[in-house]
Write an enzyme that holds these catalytic residues in place. Sequence first.
Site, PDB file in Angstrom:
ATOM      1  N   SER A  63       5.515  -0.600   1.682  1.00 24.40           N
ATOM      2  CA  SER A  63       4.056   0.440   1.281  1.00 24.40           C
ATOM      3  C   SER A  63       3.470   1.126   0.704  1.00 24.40           C
ATOM      4  O   SER A  63       1.948   1.588   0.891  1.00 24.40           O
ATOM      5  CB  SER A  63       5.468   2.068   1.170  1.00 24.40           C
ATOM      6  OG  SER A  63       6.470   2.407   1.641  1.00 24.40           O
ATOM      7  N   LYS A  66       0.095   0.835   2.427  1.00 22.23           N
ATOM      8  CA  LYS A  66      -0.717   2.106   2.601  1.00 22.23           C
ATOM      9  C   LYS A  66      -1.369   2.495   2.243  1.00 22.23           C
ATOM     10  O   LYS A  66      -2.406   3.446   3.145  1.00 22.23           O
ATOM     11  CB  LYS A  66       0.415   3.192   2.817  1.00 22.23           C
ATOM     12  CG  LYS A  66       1.853   3.516   3.500  1.00 22.23           C
ATOM     13  CD  LYS A  66       2.496   3.855   2.302  1.00 22.23           C
ATOM     14  CE  LYS A  66       4.136   3.343   3.969  1.00 22.23           C
ATOM     15  NZ  LYS A  66       5.179   4.672   2.892  1.00 22.23           N
ATOM     16  N   TYR A 188       3.211  -0.418  12.136  1.00 25.97           N
ATOM     17  CA  TYR A 188       3.529  -0.208  11.174  1.00 25.97           C
ATOM     18  C   TYR A 188       4.732  -1.060  10.411  1.00 25.97           C
ATOM     19  O   TYR A 188       4.951  -1.389  10.008  1.00 25.97           O
ATOM     20  CB  TYR A 188       4.505   1.409  11.198  1.00 25.97           C
ATOM     21  CG  TYR A 188       4.596   1.654  10.245  1.00 25.97           C
ATOM     22  CD1 TYR A 188       3.947   2.062   9.231  1.00 25.97           C
ATOM     23  CD2 TYR A 188       6.485   1.845   9.800  1.00 25.97           C
ATOM     24  CE1 TYR A 188       4.574   2.901   7.920  1.00 25.97           C
ATOM     25  CE2 TYR A 188       6.571   1.939   8.019  1.00 25.97           C
ATOM     26  CZ  TYR A 188       5.921   2.936   7.935  1.00 25.97           C
ATOM     27  OH  TYR A 188       6.408   3.331   6.876  1.00 25.97           O
ATOM     28  N   TYR A 239       6.714   7.704  -4.239  1.00 27.22           N
ATOM     29  CA  TYR A 239       7.414   8.915  -3.679  1.00 27.22           C
ATOM     30  C   TYR A 239       7.649   9.716  -4.296  1.00 27.22           C
ATOM     31  O   TYR A 239       6.697  10.369  -4.792  1.00 27.22           O
ATOM     32  CB  TYR A 239       9.127   8.220  -3.159  1.00 27.22           C
ATOM     33  CG  TYR A 239       8.676   6.452  -2.969  1.00 27.22           C
ATOM     34  CD1 TYR A 239       7.985   6.364  -1.953  1.00 27.22           C
ATOM     35  CD2 TYR A 239       8.968   5.367  -3.526  1.00 27.22           C
ATOM     36  CE1 TYR A 239       7.781   4.895  -1.112  1.00 27.22           C
ATOM     37  CE2 TYR A 239       9.247   3.995  -3.009  1.00 27.22           C
ATOM     38  CZ  TYR A 239       8.334   4.408  -1.725  1.00 27.22           C
ATOM     39  OH  TYR A 239       8.065   2.833  -1.072  1.00 27.22           O
ATOM     40  N   VAL A 257       9.271  -0.536  -1.525  1.00 31.13           N
ATOM     41  CA  VAL A 257      11.257  -1.266  -1.818  1.00 31.13           C
ATOM     42  C   VAL A 257      11.459  -2.160  -1.748  1.00 31.13           C
ATOM     43  O   VAL A 257      11.855  -2.808  -1.957  1.00 31.13           O
ATOM     44  CB  VAL A 257      11.461   0.275  -0.285  1.00 31.13           C
ATOM     45  CG1 VAL A 257      11.689   1.226  -1.187  1.00 31.13           C
ATOM     46  CG2 VAL A 257      11.229  -0.504   0.877  1.00 31.13           C
TER      47      VAL A 257
END
Length: 303
Positions: A63, A66, A188, A239, A257
């Site tokens: 992530s 992102k 993705y 998160y 993660v």
Amino acid sequence: MDFERAVGEVWAAAKPHIGAGKVADYIPDLGNVDPGQFGFAVATVDGEVHHAGDAQVPFSIQSISKVFALAHVLEGDDATIWRRVHREPSGTRFNSLIQLEIERGVPRNPFINAGALLVTDQLLADTGDACGSLCAFLAAETGNPGLTWDPEMAESETRSGNRNRSLAYLMADFGTVLNPVHEVLDHYFRQCSIMASCVELARAGLVLARHGVRGDGTRLLTKQDARRINAIMLTCGTYDAAGEFAYRVGLPCKSGVGGGILAIVPDRCAVAAWGPGLDEKGNSVSAAMALEAFGDITGLSIF
């Protein structure tokens, strides 16, 4: 600032926590990563790099990608994506379907999975190759021309990605996806499988520490958009533990993660830490401890 000394002290503070937590075994290839690894790196805006431990070992950035996807979307148009994605903390799991259903296919922020899928969708529409454009950017900023995504990790992501498929098809049902869903998911999954080391991530993160200016001196983002990405990292980047990170670390952070966390100190440096073992919120235990120690040792904070 004596960053060399600070990195040594961070290593000593983090060492008792190396191996703590649980690897993300719901993605099969991540479940095979040795949890006893740990890396830490600081890249300064003046061109210095200091590191300790396994800081030059590539890992799946997951992530953290992102952040760079959002930066590229904002490079082209800083308004379009905000009509499709909100900028609020979610308060729920990063892959929640319930919240997305209630809010009619508009994700809370670009760093939970649903929001990131729409950012990738937008980048795919803008460039024709979302993952390729990210790899090219990271290769240039890190100085590693071979930086790319791991096909085996991407295949593992694909096999275990039913929740992400559900998010994407639910948003498509609400009419918020531009491209064919299977293409968005492919980019993705590959994007999350990009491999980089702590040293490389810290170097890439300097674009935000320099307020949108790339390593070659060209501008990727306006100063305002760079500030906004840092703000969303602070409020949404870890998160549903973002408040805890603001309290403990005091810096904009984005976790993945795969065990990595990228932190930004505007005008000073970018910091990357990695430890594969995660806490229950999905953030690395040892990397979080290292970043907290870094703030305590250096006194660097946005507050």
